[in-house]
Write an enzyme that holds these catalytic residues in place. Structure first.
Site, PDB file in Angstrom:
ATOM      1  N   SER A   1       9.254   3.759  -1.568  1.00 25.68           N
ATOM      2  CA  SER A   1       9.138   2.361  -1.948  1.00 25.68           C
ATOM      3  C   SER A   1       9.825   1.456  -0.934  1.00 25.68           C
ATOM      4  O   SER A   1      10.948   1.724  -0.492  1.00 25.68           O
ATOM      5  CB  SER A   1       9.763   2.142  -3.326  1.00 25.68           C
ATOM      6  OG  SER A   1       9.733   0.787  -3.693  1.00 25.68           O
ATOM      7  N   GLY A   2       9.135   0.373  -0.535  1.00 23.40           N
ATOM      8  CA  GLY A   2       9.744  -0.682   0.270  1.00 23.40           C
ATOM      9  C   GLY A   2      10.271  -0.256   1.619  1.00 23.40           C
ATOM     10  O   GLY A   2      11.276  -0.814   2.079  1.00 23.40           O
TER      11      GLY A   2
ATOM     12  N   HIS B   1      -5.398  -7.309  -6.253  1.00 21.63           N
ATOM     13  CA  HIS B   1      -4.449  -6.287  -5.801  1.00 21.63           C
ATOM     14  C   HIS B   1      -4.910  -5.565  -4.532  1.00 21.63           C
ATOM     15  O   HIS B   1      -4.288  -5.705  -3.485  1.00 21.63           O
ATOM     16  CB  HIS B   1      -4.213  -5.292  -6.944  1.00 21.63           C
ATOM     17  CG  HIS B   1      -3.071  -4.371  -6.731  1.00 21.63           C
ATOM     18  ND1 HIS B   1      -2.380  -3.780  -7.775  1.00 21.63           N
ATOM     19  CD2 HIS B   1      -2.496  -3.889  -5.602  1.00 21.63           C
ATOM     20  CE1 HIS B   1      -1.423  -3.003  -7.278  1.00 21.63           C
ATOM     21  NE2 HIS B   1      -1.485  -3.046  -5.967  1.00 21.63           N
TER      22      HIS B   1
ATOM     23  N   HIS C   1      -3.946   4.028  -1.075  1.00 18.60           N
ATOM     24  CA  HIS C   1      -3.964   2.731  -1.750  1.00 18.60           C
ATOM     25  C   HIS C   1      -3.713   1.643  -0.707  1.00 18.60           C
ATOM     26  O   HIS C   1      -2.706   1.685   0.001  1.00 18.60           O
ATOM     27  CB  HIS C   1      -2.891   2.695  -2.837  1.00 18.60           C
ATOM     28  CG  HIS C   1      -2.564   1.318  -3.337  1.00 18.60           C
ATOM     29  ND1 HIS C   1      -3.528   0.354  -3.575  1.00 18.60           N
ATOM     30  CD2 HIS C   1      -1.377   0.738  -3.635  1.00 18.60           C
ATOM     31  CE1 HIS C   1      -2.935  -0.749  -4.016  1.00 18.60           C
ATOM     32  NE2 HIS C   1      -1.634  -0.533  -4.053  1.00 18.60           N
TER      33      HIS C   1
ATOM     34  N   HIS D   1      -4.027  -2.734   0.501  1.00 17.61           N
ATOM     35  CA  HIS D   1      -4.096  -4.139   0.092  1.00 17.61           C
ATOM     36  C   HIS D   1      -5.055  -4.859   1.041  1.00 17.61           C
ATOM     37  O   HIS D   1      -4.769  -5.959   1.514  1.00 17.61           O
ATOM     38  CB  HIS D   1      -2.714  -4.787   0.146  1.00 17.61           C
ATOM     39  CG  HIS D   1      -1.814  -4.376  -0.968  1.00 17.61           C
ATOM     40  ND1 HIS D   1      -0.601  -5.004  -1.204  1.00 17.61           N
ATOM     41  CD2 HIS D   1      -1.922  -3.419  -1.917  1.00 17.61           C
ATOM     42  CE1 HIS D   1      -0.007  -4.435  -2.248  1.00 17.61           C
ATOM     43  NE2 HIS D   1      -0.795  -3.470  -2.699  1.00 17.61           N
TER      44      HIS D   1
ATOM     45  N   GLU E   1       4.072   2.602  -7.155  1.00 17.88           N
ATOM     46  CA  GLU E   1       2.726   2.901  -7.647  1.00 17.88           C
ATOM     47  C   GLU E   1       2.502   4.395  -7.871  1.00 17.88           C
ATOM     48  O   GLU E   1       1.358   4.842  -7.999  1.00 17.88           O
ATOM     49  CB  GLU E   1       1.669   2.361  -6.678  1.00 17.88           C
ATOM     50  CG  GLU E   1       1.677   0.867  -6.497  1.00 17.88           C
ATOM     51  CD  GLU E   1       1.245   0.082  -7.733  1.00 17.88           C
ATOM     52  OE1 GLU E   1       1.179   0.674  -8.829  1.00 17.88           O
ATOM     53  OE2 GLU E   1       0.975  -1.117  -7.597  1.00 17.88           O
TER      54      GLU E   1
ATOM     55  N   GLY F   1       0.810  -1.210   0.000  1.00 12.51           N
ATOM     56  CA  GLY F   1       0.000   0.000   0.000  1.00 12.51           C
ATOM     57  C   GLY F   1       0.844   1.261   0.000  1.00 12.51           C
ATOM     58  O   GLY F   1       2.065   1.208   0.179  1.00 12.51           O
ATOM     59  N   ASN F   2       0.197   2.410  -0.174  1.00 12.01           N
ATOM     60  CA  ASN F   2       0.911   3.681  -0.172  1.00 12.01           C
ATOM     61  C   ASN F   2      -0.065   4.839  -0.021  1.00 12.01           C
ATOM     62  O   ASN F   2      -1.265   4.674  -0.211  1.00 12.01           O
ATOM     63  CB  ASN F   2       1.782   3.854  -1.437  1.00 12.01           C
ATOM     64  CG  ASN F   2       1.252   3.091  -2.622  1.00 12.01           C
ATOM     65  OD1 ASN F   2       0.277   3.488  -3.250  1.00 12.01           O
ATOM     66  ND2 ASN F   2       1.881   1.971  -2.929  1.00 12.01           N
TER      67      ASN F   2
END
Length: 213
Positions: free
Chosen positions: A43-44, A154, A92, A94, A74, A28-29
């Site tokens: 990211s990550g 997703h 966003h 999951h 994303e 997610g983000n």
């Protein structure tokens, strides 16, 4: 630090996603638009140790303006929400129920009138590999006239005029999918007719103090 307050708010919301079980690990983000700039999660990076200085600032074309880390993979999803759908914040997830529901349906079933907060029926965007322009385009089509959608295999993406509004929609979308999943485990859920959903969409326009605060 550029946009320090906005970066701190993004971290706080990302950490709340973990507590509310809308994401697992680094999935997610979150992002927020600030004029011609966007602050977004990197990211990550683990949310529990994320700091405001880890949040990345990019322009509307995705070029990094400030920050030492790479932005979320994303980022194209977030940018299309800002440039084509008038969003000011994007969440966003999951989340479990919505992802499970996406394997069974091409839309979010109308099990509750709360669906109206998205502007009407919510679509499931066709699957495409994460971080690709194909996924971006699929999501953009699913968001036409709506403030949220589910992505097949997703998760979800929701928009709003503020981080709080986008996050409220993400939680409500997960709840709607969870209601349908629970009912489906017992039998065939009754759904609201299309005309009632359209009626409630009109009523939601004047509901409460503001839907986007």
């Amino acid at each position: 630090m550029l946009l320090a307050g906005e970066r701190a708010a993004v971290v706080a919301l990302a950490q709340r996603m973990v507590r509310d079980r809308l994401v697992v690990g680094t999935s997610g983000n979150v992002s927020q638009r600030c004029g011609d700039l966007v602050v977004c999660t990197p990211s990550g990076t683990a949310y529990d140790t994320m700091r405001p200085e880890d949040v990345v600032v990019v322009d509307l074309e995705g070029t990094v303006v400030d920050g030492a880390l790479k932005p979320t993979v994303e980022l194209p999803l977030h940018l299309v929400c800002y440039t084509e759908h008038g969003a000011q914040a994007v969440v966003h997830t999951h989340s479990t129920a919505a992802t499970a529901m996406s394997l069974l349906r091409d839309d979010v079933p109308a099990v509750h009138y709360q669906l109206a907060m998205f502007g009407g029926p919510v679509s499931v965007a066709p699957y495409a590999t994460y971080g690709t322009t194909e996924l971006r385009d699929n999501v953009s089509r699913a968001l036409q006239g709506r403030s949220g959608c589910v992505m097949k295999h997703h998760g979800t993406i929701c928009t709003g005029a503020s981080l709080g509004a986008a996050y409220d929609r993400a939680r409500q979308l997960e709840w709607l999918c969870d209601v349908w999943m629970r009912a489906s485990a017992i039998g065939t859920p009754a759904l609201l007719p299309d005309e009632e959903v359209a009626h409630v969409v009109q009523r939601f326009g004047g509901y409460g103090q503001s839907r986007d605060v």
